[in-house]
Every structure is written in C-alpha cells, then in structure tokens.
Design a protein around this motif. Structure first.
Motif, PDB file in Angstrom:
ATOM      1  N   GLY A  55      42.366 -62.949  43.077  1.00  0.00           N
ATOM      2  CA  GLY A  55      41.071 -63.517  43.414  1.00  0.00           C
ATOM      3  C   GLY A  55      41.014 -65.024  43.406  1.00  0.00           C
ATOM      4  N   LYS A  56      42.152 -65.660  43.169  1.00  0.00           N
ATOM      5  CA  LYS A  56      42.177 -67.124  43.123  1.00  0.00           C
ATOM      6  C   LYS A  56      43.123 -67.666  44.188  1.00  0.00           C
ATOM      7  CE  LYS A  56      41.108 -67.614  38.204  1.00  0.00           C
ATOM      8  NZ  LYS A  56      41.541 -68.232  36.916  1.00  0.00           N
ATOM      9  N   GLU A  57      42.904 -68.909  44.531  1.00  0.00           N
ATOM     10  CA  GLU A  57      43.796 -69.561  45.476  1.00  0.00           C
ATOM     11  C   GLU A  57      45.130 -69.889  44.801  1.00  0.00           C
ATOM     12  OE1 GLU A  57      40.431 -71.796  48.257  1.00  0.00           O
ATOM     13  OE2 GLU A  57      41.922 -72.957  47.159  1.00  0.00           O
ATOM     14  N   ARG A  58      46.142 -70.029  45.633  1.00  0.00           N
ATOM     15  CA  ARG A  58      47.426 -70.476  45.106  1.00  0.00           C
ATOM     16  C   ARG A  58      47.282 -71.861  44.510  1.00  0.00           C
ATOM     17  NH1 ARG A  58      51.317 -68.631  50.160  1.00  0.00           N
ATOM     18  NH2 ARG A  58      51.323 -66.389  49.670  1.00  0.00           N
ATOM     19  N   GLU A  59      47.998 -72.088  43.452  1.00  0.00           N
ATOM     20  CA  GLU A  59      47.922 -73.359  42.738  1.00  0.00           C
ATOM     21  C   GLU A  59      49.314 -73.929  42.537  1.00  0.00           C
ATOM     22  OE1 GLU A  59      46.574 -72.985  38.749  1.00  0.00           O
ATOM     23  OE2 GLU A  59      46.498 -75.150  38.395  1.00  0.00           O
ATOM     24  N   GLY A  60      49.513 -75.144  42.960  1.00  0.00           N
ATOM     25  CA  GLY A  60      50.774 -75.815  42.708  1.00  0.00           C
ATOM     26  C   GLY A  60      50.898 -76.141  41.234  1.00  0.00           C
ATOM     27  N   VAL A  61      52.022 -75.801  40.651  1.00  0.00           N
ATOM     28  CA  VAL A  61      52.239 -75.995  39.214  1.00  0.00           C
ATOM     29  C   VAL A  61      53.106 -77.224  38.939  1.00  0.00           C
ATOM     30  CG1 VAL A  61      53.284 -74.973  37.155  1.00  0.00           C
ATOM     31  CG2 VAL A  61      51.965 -73.542  38.734  1.00  0.00           C
ATOM     32  N   SER A  62      54.173 -77.348  39.702  1.00  0.00           N
ATOM     33  CA  SER A  62      55.100 -78.460  39.455  1.00  0.00           C
ATOM     34  C   SER A  62      55.974 -78.666  40.678  1.00  0.00           C
ATOM     35  CB  SER A  62      55.978 -78.168  38.242  1.00  0.00           C
ATOM     36  OG  SER A  62      56.874 -77.101  38.520  1.00  0.00           O
ATOM     37  N   CYS A  63      56.661 -79.797  40.675  1.00  0.00           N
ATOM     38  CA  CYS A  63      57.652 -80.045  41.716  1.00  0.00           C
ATOM     39  C   CYS A  63      58.774 -80.896  41.134  1.00  0.00           C
ATOM     40  CB  CYS A  63      57.034 -80.730  42.924  1.00  0.00           C
ATOM     41  SG  CYS A  63      58.213 -80.861  44.295  1.00  0.00           S
ATOM     42  N   THR A  64      59.996 -80.492  41.399  1.00  0.00           N
ATOM     43  CA  THR A  64      61.172 -81.188  40.903  1.00  0.00           C
ATOM     44  C   THR A  64      61.932 -81.783  42.067  1.00  0.00           C
ATOM     45  OG1 THR A  64      61.337 -79.682  39.024  1.00  0.00           O
ATOM     46  CG2 THR A  64      63.307 -80.930  39.606  1.00  0.00           C
ATOM     47  N   SER A  65      62.174 -83.064  41.950  1.00  0.00           N
ATOM     48  CA  SER A  65      62.827 -83.791  43.025  1.00  0.00           C
ATOM     49  C   SER A  65      64.325 -83.506  43.055  1.00  0.00           C
ATOM     50  CB  SER A  65      62.596 -85.294  42.838  1.00  0.00           C
ATOM     51  OG  SER A  65      63.393 -86.030  43.732  1.00  0.00           O
ATOM     52  N   SER A  66      64.842 -83.365  44.256  1.00  0.00           N
ATOM     53  CA  SER A  66      66.289 -83.183  44.408  1.00  0.00           C
ATOM     54  C   SER A  66      67.031 -84.490  44.160  1.00  0.00           C
ATOM     55  CB  SER A  66      66.619 -82.672  45.814  1.00  0.00           C
ATOM     56  OG  SER A  66      66.288 -83.649  46.789  1.00  0.00           O
TER      57      SER A  66
END
Length: 121
Positions: free
Chosen positions: A39-50
């Motif tokens: 029932g919720k939208e997708r949420e970005g949690v984190s991002c790791t740079s290459s």
C-alpha cells in the motif's frame, strides 16, 4: 544484469538484520537499495557509488542502516540496526545511473526479486 537480494526474515523491533545483494562485477555499478511496503510507494533507501564505495542514505534510515561491500565476493550488504515496524517491506537492490537520483524510482535500471523483511514482536 542479474542481481539477487537475500537475507530477509523476521526481526523484532529494535533488532538487527543483514541483507545481501550479489551482482557480478559489482564494482562497475552504482547500487541502490529500495523498498516497498504494501500500500505504499517504493522508497529509495540508499545508494553506493561504484567510484569510491561511498553511500548516501535516506533520512528514514540514516544512522540505523549501513551499507558495506565486498568486491571480491561481488556482494553488497545492508546492515539494518534498530529496526522499526515501518522498516517492514520487500527490499530490492538495483543498479542505478547516478546515486544523486536514488530517491527516484525512474533512476533504477535493473533489479531482481526482493527479500521480505518482517518486523514483529
């Protein structure tokens, strides 16, 4: 591109859980984690740079979640500490074009099946 998230399960509020994401040639990709609860939208949690392995975190998880990577094992880890009921969701790891855009779902290119995190006492 194939990614596989794993490590989900049942965790008590305040507990810890460690998710894993396996991807061939991990070091070539920026990798984000996003989650989706019913029932919720997708949420970005984190991002790791290459480029340098640095990670940016969403405000809702900052200070509680930590990402690490082991390029020799092609594995990215999401350490979840002080888990809250609102962290319950299906978690996906995905390749992303630019970590600056991690909150936006359109920025993600490839992801596999997610792993379910359930928070309950």
């Amino acid at each position: 591109v194939q990614l596989q998230a794993s490590g989900g399960g049942l965790v008590q509020p305040g507990g810890s859980l460690k998710l894993r994401c396996v991807l061939s040639r991990l070091e070539h990709y920026h990798i984000g984690w996003f989650r989706q609860a019913p029932g919720k939208e997708r949420e970005g949690v984190s991002c790791t740079s290459s480029y340098d392995g640095n990670t940016v975190y969403g405000d809702s998880v900052k200070g509680r979640f930590t990402v690490s990577r082991d390029t020799a094992k092609n594995t990215l880890y999401l350490q979840m500490n002080s888990v809250k009921p609102e962290d319950a969701a299906v978690y996906h790891c995905a390749t992303i074009r630019d970590c600056y855009d991690y909150p936006a779902m359109w920025a993600y290119d490839w992801w596999g099946l997610g792993t379910q995190v359930t928070v309950s006492s």
